[in-house]
Scaffold this active site. Sequence first.
Site, PDB file in Angstrom:
ATOM      1  N   SER A 118      29.827  42.776  32.202  1.00  0.00           N
ATOM      2  CA  SER A 118      31.215  42.797  32.678  1.00  0.00           C
ATOM      3  C   SER A 118      32.156  42.180  31.657  1.00  0.00           C
ATOM      4  O   SER A 118      31.767  41.268  30.905  1.00  0.00           O
ATOM      5  CB  SER A 118      31.290  41.974  33.971  1.00  0.00           C
ATOM      6  N   TYR A 142      30.519  34.361  38.557  1.00  0.00           N
ATOM      7  CA  TYR A 142      30.156  35.766  38.384  1.00  0.00           C
ATOM      8  C   TYR A 142      29.976  36.081  36.892  1.00  0.00           C
ATOM      9  O   TYR A 142      28.931  36.579  36.459  1.00  0.00           O
ATOM     10  CB  TYR A 142      31.236  36.667  39.008  1.00  0.00           C
ATOM     11  N   LYS A 146      26.503  36.965  34.432  1.00  0.00           N
ATOM     12  CA  LYS A 146      26.379  38.138  33.544  1.00  0.00           C
ATOM     13  C   LYS A 146      26.065  37.688  32.113  1.00  0.00           C
ATOM     14  O   LYS A 146      25.230  38.280  31.430  1.00  0.00           O
ATOM     15  CB  LYS A 146      27.676  38.961  33.575  1.00  0.00           C
ATOM     16  N   ASN A 171      37.642  47.731  34.219  1.00  0.00           N
ATOM     17  CA  ASN A 171      37.832  47.988  35.658  1.00  0.00           C
ATOM     18  C   ASN A 171      37.308  49.366  36.055  1.00  0.00           C
ATOM     19  O   ASN A 171      38.002  50.378  35.883  1.00  0.00           O
ATOM     20  CB  ASN A 171      39.306  47.834  36.024  1.00  0.00           C
TER      21      ASN A 171
HETATM   22  N1  UDP Z   1      45.333  43.042  42.775  1.00  0.00           N
HETATM   23  C1  UDP Z   1      46.495  42.947  43.527  1.00  0.00           C
HETATM   24  N2  UDP Z   1      46.413  43.140  44.871  1.00  0.00           N
HETATM   25  C2  UDP Z   1      45.245  43.429  45.516  1.00  0.00           C
HETATM   26  C3  UDP Z   1      44.057  43.541  44.729  1.00  0.00           C
HETATM   27  C4  UDP Z   1      44.144  43.348  43.366  1.00  0.00           C
HETATM   28  O1  UDP Z   1      47.573  42.676  43.000  1.00  0.00           O
HETATM   29  O2  UDP Z   1      45.255  43.557  46.751  1.00  0.00           O
HETATM   30  C5  UDP Z   1      45.409  42.851  41.313  1.00  0.00           C
HETATM   31  C6  UDP Z   1      44.503  41.743  40.807  1.00  0.00           C
HETATM   32  O3  UDP Z   1      45.164  40.503  40.864  1.00  0.00           O
HETATM   33  C7  UDP Z   1      44.229  42.209  39.381  1.00  0.00           C
HETATM   34  C8  UDP Z   1      44.264  43.737  39.480  1.00  0.00           C
HETATM   35  O4  UDP Z   1      44.941  44.019  40.705  1.00  0.00           O
HETATM   36  O5  UDP Z   1      45.268  41.801  38.532  1.00  0.00           O
HETATM   37  C9  UDP Z   1      42.890  44.369  39.519  1.00  0.00           C
HETATM   38  O6  UDP Z   1      42.124  43.682  40.513  1.00  0.00           O
HETATM   39  P1  UDP Z   1      40.708  44.187  40.988  1.00  0.00           P
HETATM   40  O7  UDP Z   1      40.232  43.250  42.059  1.00  0.00           O
HETATM   41  O8  UDP Z   1      40.783  45.639  41.343  1.00  0.00           O
HETATM   42  O9  UDP Z   1      39.792  44.092  39.692  1.00  0.00           O
HETATM   43  P2  UDP Z   1      39.488  42.847  38.697  1.00  0.00           P
HETATM   44  O10 UDP Z   1      40.469  42.985  37.571  1.00  0.00           O
HETATM   45  O11 UDP Z   1      39.642  41.583  39.466  1.00  0.00           O
HETATM   46  O12 UDP Z   1      38.099  43.109  38.265  1.00  0.00           O
END
Ligand code: UDP
Length: 330
Positions: A118, A142, A146, A171
């Site tokens: 990751s 997490y 990894k 992502n």
């Molecule tokens: N995010 C958001 N609202 C949500 C879920 C996620 O604003 O309800 C934002 C989160 O803070 C990050 C981005 O979307 O900046 C991607 O989040 P996700 O959990 O999909 O993946 P991550 O980057 O944490 O692996």
Amino acid sequence: MPTSLVCGGAGYIGSHMVRSLLEEGERVVVLDNLSTGRRDFVPAEALFIQGDVRDGELLDRLLPQHDVNAVFLFASLIKVGESVSLPLAYYENNFVGALRVVESMVRSRTPHFIFSSSAAVYGEPEAVPITEDMPLRPTNPYGETKLAVEQMLRWASEAHGFTYGALRYFNACGAIEDATLGEVQEPETHLIPLVLDAAIGEKESISVFGDDYDTPDGTCVRDYIHVMDLARAHLLTLDALRRGGGSKIYNLGNGRGFSVEEVIDACRSVTGLPIKVVRAPRRAGDPARLIASSDRARQELGWTPHYQSLESIVETSWRWHRKRRGGRTA
Ligand code: UDP
């Protein structure tokens, strides 16, 4: 054709991998404990075994019995926030799970291993795009698990003579074109499915976690990479390992960053539906920008992601999402 064992093959990324392997003519055995995976994600062409990657005795039977040539490890806990409150569960599932698999591979002399790593191994990057040789400083358990597996792989592969690919996903998103597989988390935490839930009326709104980051529109920037592009990178990595190349570490991303606002706009344009946005505080541990340099994978594997625009990715998520939510559109 050789046989691959796909641990976690009933989950989101693992099930797309199983499809891609079968299309290549590979024989596939899926091992999944169905804690989050779905039995109906495993096609009849693959042999399904319900079991846990921490079950060394089971692995010791499976690997020789099916003459397994390569093991893929997708089975993993993946929630960053949860990993902070339940670190031991993450070490147990993610690290001990990988350890058990590798121990068994060594006993049965299985030659190749492909590990779902990751971008979380980098923590808060000092610069973007992130290259594979940048400092590894995870900011949560997490990411630590990894990284611990990657470190274990380095030493174990040298000592015991197997080769591995550690693939650092940015992502992961999207779904297979025919919408027979896709992302399912209960409860959902990932941005795109949550935005689509707000579009479809399953949720009233989408919360944007922080709008005061040091980014062009103040919301976090991420590198969204389609799950089928990820699967293809795994196939290319396996091919390189089988041709006798050494172990590989690759970032897998599109190399382009999109903000949370841009993701929401893409979802509006693909669905044609209004999406209500609510401002919310920052989520703990979120770096402002994570963008991959995937130059190494592009150059060494000849990998080019097929899905480059956010819209083309979201279209596939939307097709799956409507089906999952029972065909509703608002
Ligand atoms: N995010 C958001 N609202 C949500 C879920 C996620 O604003 O309800 C934002 C989160 O803070 C990050 C981005 O979307 O900046 C991607 O989040 P996700 O959990 O999909 O993946 P991550 O980057 O944490 O692996």
